[in-house]
Design an enzyme around this catalytic site. Structure first.
Site, PDB file in Angstrom:
ATOM      1  CE  LYS A 102      -3.121   2.875   2.597  1.00 47.16           C
ATOM      2  NZ  LYS A 102      -3.595   3.244   3.936  1.00 47.16           N
ATOM      3  N   GLY A 163      -7.959   9.621  10.165  1.00 45.39           N
ATOM      4  CA  GLY A 163      -8.192   9.731  11.599  1.00 45.39           C
ATOM      5  C   GLY A 163      -9.257  10.726  12.014  1.00 45.39           C
ATOM      6  CB  ALA A 189      -8.411   8.084   5.132  1.00 49.09           C
ATOM      7  N   GLY A 190     -11.057   8.208   7.056  1.00 47.81           N
ATOM      8  CA  GLY A 190     -12.207   9.046   7.363  1.00 47.81           C
ATOM      9  C   GLY A 190     -13.414   8.338   7.922  1.00 47.81           C
ATOM     10  CG  ASN A 211      -5.442   1.578  12.346  1.00 45.59           C
ATOM     11  OD1 ASN A 211      -4.238   1.794  12.254  1.00 45.59           O
ATOM     12  ND2 ASN A 211      -5.931   0.968  13.414  1.00 45.59           N
ATOM     13  CB  THR A 212      -8.439   6.045  13.545  1.00 45.67           C
ATOM     14  OG1 THR A 212      -7.112   6.221  13.044  1.00 45.67           O
ATOM     15  CG2 THR A 212      -8.601   6.887  14.797  1.00 45.67           C
TER      16      THR A 212
END
Length: 265
Positions: A102, A163, A189-190, A211-212
């Site tokens: 990635k 994040g 993301a987001g 992830n977050t």
């Protein structure tokens, strides 16, 4: 009926949820969250995770073995094409020639917005060197198409900033990207909660990486299970096809034909 799987770089996956491995309190929580998510592709930040480069430290591969998961080394923390390429060359050495990676090249440490100029340059080098590149980028459909033309095996546009948990801020651009590229489009993301993941899948995205949203939840393992269900439900809804939206057009759920007429006078 053919099984609905995610095809990336000639390999099929049952899960359309991809998971990052950072920000958990310890390796035990990381493993529990990954298992609850059902994810088969696991991203590893080479600059932040030990996968053998530090022999005296705990090794992430001991809890997430390559025999069970597809590892996706990433270039989190890289701000130039040269740094990203160097990082993934190291990952390939540590993982015995592993080629699926990635790529992300960030523009600044505050927003973590992608630097698309450096991303394009790194992608060209990596593809030429035989890497199979899944690439994090902005939600610009022109850049997405250029990355596909370079040879990237998946396009990974942001939904909102890394994040941030802000969800999908521009669904129209995601749809433009999906119309223009043939390789898988994976929202990266987001995502903040399960409904964000479901919306991404309902739009027709091929998968979601997060992830977050899981690691920063009050109960990460419980959230991982929720995200698994959200991705599956969103995909099923997309395949089923939603009913048309209609303003001020009531339509009874039950048929009206054959209803016994009232005899009241």
């Amino acid at each position: 009926m053919n099984k609905d799987t995610l095809l990336i770089a000639s390999k099929n996956y049952n899960s359309r949820l991809l998971l990052g491995t950072g920000k958990y309190k310890d390796f035990a929580e990381t493993r529990a969250a990954v298992e609850a998510s059902g994810a088969e592709i696991i991203t590893i930040a080479i600059r932040r995770s030990n996968i053998g480069q530090n022999p005296n430290e705990p090794n992430l591969l001991d809890i997430l073995p390559p025999s069970k998961y597809t590892l996706l080394p990433n270039t989190a923390g890289c701000y130039s094409a040269d740094d990203a390429v160097r990082t993934l060359r190291l990952a390939r050495e540590l993982l015995d020639g592993h080629s699926l990676v990635k790529l992300e090249v960030l523009g600044d440490p505050q927003s973590l917005y992608p630097n698309v100029v450096e991303t394009l340059a790194a992608a060209k080098t990596l593809v030429a060197e035989g890497f199979q590149v899944m690439v994090y980028t902005s939600d610009d459909p022109i850049i997405a198409k250029q990355l596909e033309d370079i040879g990237c095996v998946a396009i990974m546009p942001l939904a909102s900033l890394i994040g941030s948990g802000m969800g999908i801020l521009n669904p129209w651009n995601l749809q433009l990207i999906m119309e223009r590229v043939q390789v898988p489009v994976i929202v990266d993301a987001g995502v903040g909660t399960a409904s964000d993941a479901a919306i991404a899948m309902e739009l027709g995205c091929d998968g979601v990486l997060m992830n977050t949203a899981i690691a920063a939840a009050r109960q990460p393992v419980l959230m991982a299970g929720a995200m698994k269900q959200a991705v599956e439900a969103g995909r099923s809804a997309y395949l089923a096809g939603r009913m048309p939206k209609k303003l001020y057009s009531a339509s009874p759920s039950s048929p009206t034909a054959g209803i016994i007429a009232s005899t009241r006078s």
